[in-house]
Structures are given as structure tokens and as C-alpha cells.
Design a protein around this motif. Structure first.
Motif, mmCIF file in Angstrom:
data_model
loop_
_atom_site.group_PDB
_atom_site.id
_atom_site.type_symbol
_atom_site.label_atom_id
_atom_site.label_comp_id
_atom_site.label_asym_id
_atom_site.label_seq_id
_atom_site.Cartn_x
_atom_site.Cartn_y
_atom_site.Cartn_z
ATOM 1 N N VAL A 26 0.844 -1.202 0.000
ATOM 2 C CA VAL A 26 0.000 0.000 0.000
ATOM 3 C C VAL A 26 0.874 1.245 0.000
ATOM 4 O O VAL A 26 0.626 2.195 -0.752
ATOM 5 C CB VAL A 26 -0.968 -0.008 1.202
ATOM 6 N N LYS A 27 1.907 1.247 0.821
ATOM 7 C CA LYS A 27 2.806 2.398 0.900
ATOM 8 C C LYS A 27 3.500 2.639 -0.440
ATOM 9 O O LYS A 27 3.597 3.778 -0.908
ATOM 10 C CB LYS A 27 3.842 2.173 2.000
ATOM 11 N N GLU A 28 3.969 1.567 -1.073
ATOM 12 C CA GLU A 28 4.653 1.704 -2.357
ATOM 13 C C GLU A 28 3.728 2.235 -3.449
ATOM 14 O O GLU A 28 4.156 2.987 -4.319
ATOM 15 C CB GLU A 28 5.262 0.366 -2.778
ATOM 16 N N LEU A 29 2.459 1.841 -3.409
ATOM 17 C CA LEU A 29 1.500 2.349 -4.397
ATOM 18 C C LEU A 29 1.179 3.819 -4.164
ATOM 19 O O LEU A 29 0.832 4.536 -5.087
ATOM 20 C CB LEU A 29 0.217 1.523 -4.381
ATOM 21 N N GLY A 30 1.262 4.254 -2.914
ATOM 22 C CA GLY A 30 1.064 5.661 -2.594
ATOM 23 C C GLY A 30 -0.373 6.125 -2.464
ATOM 24 O O GLY A 30 -0.627 7.322 -2.357
ATOM 25 N N TYR A 31 -1.331 5.214 -2.458
ATOM 26 C CA TYR A 31 -2.724 5.618 -2.293
ATOM 27 C C TYR A 31 -2.984 5.982 -0.837
ATOM 28 O O TYR A 31 -2.578 5.279 0.074
ATOM 29 C CB TYR A 31 -3.679 4.492 -2.708
ATOM 30 N N LYS A 32 -3.684 7.082 -0.635
ATOM 31 C CA LYS A 32 -3.977 7.560 0.721
ATOM 32 C C LYS A 32 -5.351 7.122 1.204
ATOM 33 O O LYS A 32 -5.681 7.301 2.362
ATOM 34 C CB LYS A 32 -3.889 9.092 0.776
#
Length: 86
Positions: A26-32
Motif C-alpha cells: 500500500v505504501k509503495e503504491l502511494g494511495y492515501k
């Protein structure tokens, strides 16, 4: 979007690894707008969902993996597919 990781309480090594992998993806994809939760596989909610093995990773209402730790690529691909409506 909500990602639920169903595991044992306290978490076993596989459950800890599944949570870590999901959070990294999730962090690598960058979606908040993605909420990641760790939930008890023996809860009433898990029973209603038919959770039988740990760890189980569920994105929204779709089960991604059961009984094993997903790879980051599996998690990322599943997130993208669900975001695209698939």
C-alpha cells in the motif's frame, strides 16, 4: 478501499508477515484512501465471512489469499484490479 488481514491473536509469524507485506505494498503504491486493518480470525465477523484459515487477506469483499503470505506484487495487482472495477 479497505484491506482486512484476518489472523490469530496474538499474531503468528505468517500473520505478521502478511500484515507487513500488505502495508508495504500500500505504501509503495502511494494511495492515501486505503485502510488496512488486522482482525481476529476467530471473531464473529470472520465467522460470518467464512474465514477458515490464517492469514486471510481480503480487499473490500474479495478474498485475495488464504493460508499463506501474499507477495507484494499480488497485493498491488489486486488493489489495481479492484480500483479499476475488476
Amino acid at each position: 478501499m479497505k484491506i482486512r488481514i484476518f489472523g490469530t491473536v496474538p499474531p503468528c509469524m505468517k500473520c505478521k508477515a502478511a500484515e507487513k507485506t500488505v502495508r508495504e505494498a500500500v505504501k509503495e503504491l502511494g494511495y492515501k484512501d486505503i485502510e488496512v486493518t488486522k482482525e481476529d480470525a476467530l471473531s464473529e465477523e470472520a465467522g460470518k465471512l467464512g474465514i477458515m484459515m490464517t492469514p486471510t487477506v481480503m480487499i473490500d469483499k474479495k478474498v485475495i489469499t488464504v493460508g499463506r503470505v501474499p507477495t507484494k506484487e499480488e497485493v498491488k495487482r489486486a488493489i489495481e484490479e479492484i480500483r479499476e472495477g475488476g
